[in-house]
Write a protein that holds these residues in place. Structure first.
Motif, PDB file in Angstrom:
ATOM      1  N   GLN A 161      43.937  44.354  38.706  1.00 31.16           N
ATOM      2  CA  GLN A 161      44.472  43.847  37.441  1.00 31.16           C
ATOM      3  C   GLN A 161      43.784  42.539  37.050  1.00 31.16           C
ATOM      4  OE1 GLN A 161      46.805  45.260  35.333  1.00 31.16           O
ATOM      5  NE2 GLN A 161      46.307  43.597  33.953  1.00 31.16           N
ATOM      6  N   LEU A 162      43.616  41.642  38.021  1.00 32.20           N
ATOM      7  CA  LEU A 162      42.923  40.381  37.735  1.00 32.20           C
ATOM      8  C   LEU A 162      41.482  40.641  37.305  1.00 32.20           C
ATOM      9  CD1 LEU A 162      44.174  38.041  40.615  1.00 32.20           C
ATOM     10  CD2 LEU A 162      44.746  37.902  38.188  1.00 32.20           C
ATOM     11  N   GLY A 163      40.817  41.561  37.982  1.00 33.26           N
ATOM     12  CA  GLY A 163      39.443  41.906  37.600  1.00 33.26           C
ATOM     13  C   GLY A 163      39.387  42.457  36.180  1.00 33.26           C
ATOM     14  N   GLY A 164      40.341  43.307  35.834  1.00 36.26           N
ATOM     15  CA  GLY A 164      40.404  43.829  34.467  1.00 36.26           C
ATOM     16  C   GLY A 164      40.659  42.731  33.448  1.00 36.26           C
ATOM     17  N   VAL A 216      41.090  29.897  35.835  1.00 38.73           N
ATOM     18  CA  VAL A 216      42.349  30.087  36.570  1.00 38.73           C
ATOM     19  C   VAL A 216      42.412  31.485  37.184  1.00 38.73           C
ATOM     20  CG1 VAL A 216      44.856  30.217  36.315  1.00 38.73           C
ATOM     21  CG2 VAL A 216      43.594  28.350  35.234  1.00 38.73           C
ATOM     22  N   LEU A 217      42.032  32.504  36.425  1.00 42.67           N
ATOM     23  CA  LEU A 217      42.048  33.864  36.961  1.00 42.67           C
ATOM     24  C   LEU A 217      41.046  34.038  38.101  1.00 42.67           C
ATOM     25  CD1 LEU A 217      42.460  36.230  33.879  1.00 42.67           C
ATOM     26  CD2 LEU A 217      44.123  35.686  35.650  1.00 42.67           C
ATOM     27  N   MET A 218      39.864  33.458  37.952  1.00 44.48           N
ATOM     28  CA  MET A 218      38.866  33.574  39.018  1.00 44.48           C
ATOM     29  C   MET A 218      39.348  32.927  40.306  1.00 44.48           C
ATOM     30  SD  MET A 218      34.927  33.237  37.780  1.00 44.48           S
ATOM     31  CE  MET A 218      35.139  31.544  37.350  1.00 44.48           C
ATOM     32  N   LEU A 260      33.930  33.632  44.469  1.00 42.13           N
ATOM     33  CA  LEU A 260      33.303  33.889  43.175  1.00 42.13           C
ATOM     34  C   LEU A 260      33.506  32.686  42.258  1.00 42.13           C
ATOM     35  CD1 LEU A 260      31.939  35.765  41.079  1.00 42.13           C
ATOM     36  CD2 LEU A 260      34.238  36.630  40.547  1.00 42.13           C
ATOM     37  N   SER A 261      34.690  32.126  42.302  1.00 41.30           N
ATOM     38  CA  SER A 261      35.002  30.971  41.464  1.00 41.30           C
ATOM     39  C   SER A 261      34.097  29.789  41.788  1.00 41.30           C
ATOM     40  CB  SER A 261      36.471  30.580  41.649  1.00 41.30           C
ATOM     41  OG  SER A 261      36.801  29.494  40.831  1.00 41.30           O
ATOM     42  N   GLN A 262      33.660  29.680  43.027  1.00 47.00           N
ATOM     43  CA  GLN A 262      32.816  28.555  43.432  1.00 47.00           C
ATOM     44  C   GLN A 262      31.317  28.826  43.241  1.00 47.00           C
ATOM     45  OE1 GLN A 262      34.104  25.582  44.074  1.00 47.00           O
ATOM     46  NE2 GLN A 262      36.033  26.589  43.618  1.00 47.00           N
ATOM     47  N   ASP A 263      30.977  29.991  42.737  1.00 54.13           N
ATOM     48  CA  ASP A 263      29.576  30.295  42.471  1.00 54.13           C
ATOM     49  C   ASP A 263      29.037  29.299  41.440  1.00 54.13           C
ATOM     50  OD1 ASP A 263      27.304  31.706  40.938  1.00 54.13           O
ATOM     51  OD2 ASP A 263      27.591  32.993  42.695  1.00 54.13           O
TER      52      ASP A 263
END
Length: 154
Positions: free
Chosen positions: A48-51, A76-78, A85-88
């Motif tokens: 769901q988060l990915g979508g 926030v979602l990442m 992924l968020s820290q990329d």
């Protein structure tokens, strides 16, 4: 002690042990079932988060979503979807915009601001958008085309 009493006590002890073993097995089966349900729920949440991230990134690229708002929501979602992924480094722009706007009042506090203060914040938003629009679009495109496709499972 008579042999009959010993055998009776032994049989009773074996029945108690068998009963406790059956109860332990029943409890373990409940634990395993709960773990499977929890894993499935986590998988659904991750999907769901990915979508949601795909929708937000696509909306940003299609300019259907304000840049600042979209960047904040994506950040926030990442963080919840995949902290790595968020820290990329390609997502740094989302963090920069989040940090740059963290002091801005939201919801009822925004409505309570007078017109001049709201306009001052809107001016800041415009400056941030001009500064970071290309980077946000590039990061959103990368999320859609590369990161979210490779990162489908947790």
């Amino acid at each position: 002690m008579s042999p009959a009493l010993v055998w009776s006590l032994l049989a009773l002890a074996l029945l108690i042990i068998a009963g406790l073993a059956a109860y332990a097995l029943w409890l373990w089966r409940r634990v395993w079932h709960q773990q499977r349900r929890q894993t499935a729920a986590e998988q659904r949440h991750h999907e769901q988060l990915g979508g949601d991230l795909r929708i937000l990134a696509g909306s940003l690229l299609d300019e259907q979503l304000p840049l600042i708002e979209g960047a904040i929501r994506i950040k926030v979602l990442m963080d919840n979807y995949d902290p790595q992924l968020s820290q990329d480094p390609r997502c740094a722009v989302f963090h920069q915009l989040y940090a740059a706007t963290a002091h801005v009042p939201t919801h009822g506090d925004w409505k309570a601001l007078d017109r001049r203060e709201r306009q001052r914040y809107r001016s800041q938003f415009s400056e941030l958008e001009l500064q970071h629009k290309a980077a946000v679009r590039a990061a959103s495109r990368w999320l859609l085309n590369d990161a979210l496709i490779k990162n489908i499972s947790p």
